[in-house]
Design a protein around this motif. Structure first.
Motif, PDB file in Angstrom:
ATOM      1  N   SER A 154       0.598  -1.473   0.219  1.00  0.00           N
ATOM      2  CA  SER A 154      -0.131  -0.057  -0.033  1.00  0.00           C
ATOM      3  C   SER A 154       0.959   1.089   0.239  1.00  0.00           C
ATOM      4  N   ARG A 155       1.823   0.756   0.631  1.00  0.00           N
ATOM      5  CA  ARG A 155       2.980   2.754   0.483  1.00  0.00           C
ATOM      6  C   ARG A 155       3.499   2.592  -0.218  1.00  0.00           C
ATOM      7  N   GLU A 156       4.023   1.502  -1.382  1.00  0.00           N
ATOM      8  CA  GLU A 156       4.845   1.957  -2.277  1.00  0.00           C
ATOM      9  C   GLU A 156       3.568   2.352  -3.621  1.00  0.00           C
TER      10      GLU A 156
ATOM     11  N   GLY B 157       1.239   5.546  -1.184  1.00  0.00           N
ATOM     12  CA  GLY B 157       2.318   6.305  -0.392  1.00  0.00           C
ATOM     13  C   GLY B 157       1.492   6.196   1.434  1.00  0.00           C
ATOM     14  N   GLU B 158       0.752   5.796   1.898  1.00  0.00           N
ATOM     15  CA  GLU B 158       0.723   4.867   2.968  1.00  0.00           C
ATOM     16  C   GLU B 158       0.067   3.875   2.797  1.00  0.00           C
ATOM     17  N   ALA B 159      -0.198   3.910   4.792  1.00  0.00           N
ATOM     18  CA  ALA B 159      -0.312   2.325   4.877  1.00  0.00           C
ATOM     19  C   ALA B 159      -2.094   2.263   4.368  1.00  0.00           C
TER      20      ALA B 159
END
Length: 495
Positions: A385-387, A390-392
């Motif tokens: 999700s972060r990849e 950009g966020e959890a």
């Protein structure tokens, strides 16, 4: 008598009429669809907001890992990561993918409605064909996942339109439309391999549509059949042949997938009576140790990834070959047991409620949860999700609770209703009552044939409520076609 035109045609005020009047005319005529569509949009907006950026299932990581690599040797074909994920993720994140998938689901429903009207269904009956896709929470949930399933449903609706939505005087598709249908089916196979089973009902339909088959001694009639059927098969073969060629260049093997051995082994393992089978020592190592009644197809379908199990074989053993040969031996020795297990799994999809039978893939996998569902991969899910966004992952528990409550109470299509749609369509294709002169018998055959075929082919692997989703698209429109045929509401474009 009311005549049914497509959305936005006669009766809604074209030309110089003010836009507001045209909109009111459309809403007045298609008010029931508008209500259902509003409900479908609301559910999808809520799902999109509740589980950002998207739900990541076990298979989602395989799709994402294959972007830019497009290795066909994995568990899934490469169509989803190549045609959907790569283009969308190049301009946005996983939230964009899930949003587009929700729009695709809405498009499926509108397409079914428009097709029903094209086949002379009244608007209320057309709304019945669209309602399950709009309001079934299991479809909304799969749209929120990074999974290829919704795109298979889109391909099914497009195929129906190409083959049934013609305005020709015979009611049958011309070679160009048949060729496009073959192209779409080939793409569907690249998305979900199970779609290859739909070649059978499509070819049968192309042979009998329009009644040309009755004049089988007439060269012109045979030419018509050969042209449209040949166009379909040639275009399908071009797509599948290209995929097979790519598969060969990447793996050195002839075929479309490496998953066939897993599928064959899974179905055989759950019924294998190893005490009675005549197996060589290597194949005997593939025999399950659990009692027959305690074997889960999903477990055996993925057993080749179990290093502990693989290590029980001599070094260098070709595990896929062992699985394939074991499956063949069981099929030869216990054909009725295998067939019986498939039939039982096929019938499970028509139960009144979506519950688990012993050893099924848990239906909880396809349930909305109050909070974001991590499927036992929390750290991996957060990393992906972060990849991409950009966020959890985030959730809104209040919305999740509502969606879950809706899904577990009224937000699903009952199995007996789907079965009733199928029975009605079968009655129509058999020519019961007024259906004999309706000109819709072959249309009923195609729609119900596609539904039954893909559900039965899925059951040949294993039962999962996820695999029942094509039935929610195909069986209601088949039932609607059947009702129109039995009702005797003729479509003048069909002979």
């Amino acid at each position: 008598m009311e005549t049914n035109q497509g959305i936005g045609t006669r009766g809604v005020g074209l030309g110089s009429e003010p836009r507001g009047h045209r909109v009111r005319g459309i809403l007045a005529r298609h008010w029931l669809l508008a209500i259902l569509l509003a409900g479908g949009v609301a559910l999808r907006v809520l799902a999109w907001l509740a589980y950002q950026p998207a739900l990541l299932y076990f298979d989602s990581f395989r799709y994402l890992d294959n972007i830019g690599i497009h290795n066909p040797a994995g568990l899934h074909p490469i169509g989803y990561d190549l045609l959907i994920l790569r283009p969308l993720l190049s301009v946005g994140g996983l939230d964009l993918v899930s949003a587009v998938q929700h729009v695709a689901g809405l498009g499926c429903a509108v397409g079914l409605y428009a097709l029903a009207l094209r086949l002379r269904a009244p608007t209320w009956l057309g709304a019945i064909a669209a309602a399950p896709v709009l309001l079934d929470a299991y479809i909304v949930q799969i749209e929120q996942m990074i999974m290829s399933d919704i795109w298979l449903l889109v391909a099914l609706v497009v195929m129906l339109w190409l083959l049934l939505g013609t305005r020709s005087t015979s009611g049958a598709p011309n070679p160009r439309r048949a060729a496009l249908a073959g192209l779409v089916l080939g793409i569907a196979v690249a998305l979900r391999m199970i779609a290859i089973s739909l070649v059978v009902p499509a070819v049968i339909y192309l042979i009998i549509a329009g009644g040309a088959w009755r004049a089988w001694r007439d060269r012109d009639a045979l030419r018509v059949i050969a042209q449209r059927t040949g166009a379909f098969l040639v275009m399908f073969a071009v797509v599948i042949g290209s995929y097979a060629g790519y598969f060969y260049t990447q793996t050195g093997k002839i075929g479309l997938s490496n998953a066939s051995a897993n599928v064959l082994y899974s179905r055989a393992a759950v019924v294998a009576d190893c005490a009675e089978l005549d197996l060589d020592p290597i194949l005997r190592l593939a025999c399950p140790t659990e009692p027959v009644g305690q074997r889960r197809p999903d477990y055996y379908a993925h057993r080749a990834a179990d290093e502990e199990w693989v290590d029980t074989f001599p070094p260098g053993t070709n595990i896929p070959r062992v699985q394939h040969e074991f499956g063949i031996e069981v099929f030869k020795a216990q054909p009725l047991d295998v067939l019986g297990a498939v039939v039982v799994d096929f019938l499970k999809g028509f139960r009144p409620a979506r519950t688990d039978a012993p050893n099924d893939v848990s239906v909880a996998r396809w349930h909305f949860q109050r909070e974001y569902q991590y499927y036992n991969h929390r750290n991996i899910t957060v990393a992906y999700s972060r990849e991409y966004d950009g966020e959890a992952p985030s959730d809104i528990p209040a919305i999740g609770s509502f969606l879950r409550s809706y899904q577990l109470t009224v937000g699903y299509t009952p199995g007996p209703l789907l079965a009733a749609f199928g029975v009605i369509a079968i009655a129509a294709l058999l020519g019961v009552g007024r259906a004999r002169t309706s000109g819709l018998r072959s249309a009923a055959l195609l729609s119900v044939g596609m539904g039954v075929t893909i559900l039965f082919a899925s059951a040949a692997f294993e039962f999962s409520w996820r695999y029942q989703l094509p039935g929610i698209v195909l069986l209601p429109i088949a039932g609607v076609i059947g009702i129109v045929a039995l009702w005797g509401r003729r479509r003048h474009l069909w002979n």
